[in-house]
Scaffold this active site. Structure first.
Site, PDB file in Angstrom:
ATOM      1  N   CYS A 120      -3.782   4.491  -3.102  1.00  0.00           N
ATOM      2  CA  CYS A 120      -3.073   3.418  -2.401  1.00  0.00           C
ATOM      3  C   CYS A 120      -1.567   3.445  -2.641  1.00  0.00           C
ATOM      4  O   CYS A 120      -0.811   2.857  -1.873  1.00  0.00           O
ATOM      5  CB  CYS A 120      -3.640   2.068  -2.821  1.00  0.00           C
ATOM      6  N   ASN A 121      -1.129   4.082  -3.695  1.00  0.00           N
ATOM      7  CA  ASN A 121       0.301   4.171  -3.982  1.00  0.00           C
ATOM      8  C   ASN A 121       1.018   5.150  -3.054  1.00  0.00           C
ATOM      9  O   ASN A 121       2.247   5.163  -2.985  1.00  0.00           O
ATOM     10  CB  ASN A 121       0.501   4.605  -5.437  1.00  0.00           C
TER      11      ASN A 121
END
Length: 366
Positions: free
Chosen positions: A172-173
């Site tokens: 998700c980063n």
């Protein structure tokens, strides 16, 4: 667990006039794409427990229904159809060896979905595809060599000399990290035009329910499929290129003592997911320090005065951060809307939200 803060300005706002500097990287176009198949979150528990032959797990099914109802997700687009799952029953059990099957699908489909978004971005950009000098491709879906970047180069007909970089398993980063990487590449290669593509398909994480692993139910509820692309470069050519956002600065920070809070682990059964219940609180407690470091050089300390492109990992995260920072209800509106309509798109999510922000701004002439 790490956080990435990127400072952007929109090219139509007053703040852009304040900060715009020659040589800064700018987003020149954005494109997004999703599979045609989609699922309604309210009826998905019935489908999920039927297709995985788990209808006898009544209590587990009701628990999953409650998770879906609380997710604030209305629908999600998925490459996985009932027909595809019936042809590949190993995907529907919890721990059957199925990595080969998953890989065979992903290696083909991830670049194809990425191509759809890339073509939309290139069309909006309006310049010849031969002017693309760099390609950065990011996915958490599958691993192969030659990678998805190589396959997309051929699908798009990019120059064989295009400079490629493949990013796997960033989670998700990755969306915010791609903004940082694109900025660095554009500003280090004057005149270059960087095509960034994030393409995510959740086949690697789909599996039947487990009575012992509640994290699995969260994964089945949360993630969706989609791809997003952007063209990034410096010094847009007047009347030929229209910048949408300017990338002012970017910073990344590792949150201490969070190594085991959020994990994706590749196994013979596919990609397993673990998310600690502490994640929303930990993010909320640490986000302001990151914001202060990022915005202090520009004299900004009012978090309601800026526009937000916040990765909505889940509804609980959005709520907790919003409350901790004292944000007005509209600050995370674009993030909530993307979460509702698509679910968590992993690396592609931030670019979907950027697209939503610019579309809302144009509509409201802001």
């Amino acid at each position: 667990m790490s956080t990435t803060v990127t400072v952007l300005t929109d090219t139509w706002g007053r703040r852009a006039k304040r900060f715009e500097i020659e040589g800064y990287a700018k987003i020149l176009a954005i494109g997004t794409a999703t599979p045609a198949n989609w699922v309604d979150q309210t009826t998905y528990p019935d489908f999920y427990f039927r297709i995985t032959n788990s209808q006898h797990l009544l209590e587990h099914k009701e628990k999953f229904r409650r998770i879906c109802n609380k997710s604030k997700i209305r629908k999600r687009h998925l490459v996985l159809t009932e027909e595809l799952l019936q042809k590949n029953p190993s995907l529907c059990t919890y721990n059957e060896t199925s990595l080969n099957t998953r890989q065979d699908i992903l290696v083909s489909e991830v670049p194809k979905l990425g191509k759809e978004a890339a073509m939309k971005a290139i069309k909006e950009w309006g310049r010849p595809i031969s002017e693309i000098t760099h390609l950065v491709f990011c996915t958490t879906s599958g691993v192969d060599m030659p990678g998805a970047d190589f396959r997309l180069t051929k699908l798009l007909g990019l120059n064989s000399s295009v400079k490629r970089l493949m990013m796997y398993q960033q989670g998700c980063n990755a969306g915010a990290a791609m903004l940082r990487l694109a900025k660095d590449l554009a500003e280090s290669n004057k005149g270059g035009r960087i095509l960034v593509v994030c393409s995510e398909i959740t086949i690697n994480i789909f599996r039947g329910p487990s009575l012992e692993q509640d994290d699995n139910l969260l994964a089945q509820c949360l993630f969706g499929d989609g791809s997003a692309a952007m063209i990034v470069g410096t010094d847009p050519r007047p009347d030929l290129e229209t910048p949408l956002f300017e990338l002012v600065s970017s910073a990344q920070t590792i949150v201490p003592n969070t190594d085991s809070h959020l994990k994706l682990t590749l196994r013979e059964m596919g990609l397993t997911f673990h998310c600690s219940r502490a994640v929303p609180s930990v993010l909320a407690e640490n986000v302001e320090d990151c914001l202060v470091k990022a915005f202090e050089p520009y004299g900004i300390s009012d978090w309601n005065s800026i526009f937000w492109v916040f990765h909505p990992g889940g509804n609980a995260i959005v709520d907790r951060v919003e409350e901790r920072l004292g944000l007005g209800a509209q600050r995370f509106r674009a993030s909530r809307d993307v979460l509702s309509e698509y679910g968590n798109l992993t690396s592609a999510c931030v670019l979907f939200i950027l697209d939503e922000v610019r579309n809302k701004s144009k509509k409201n002439e802001q």
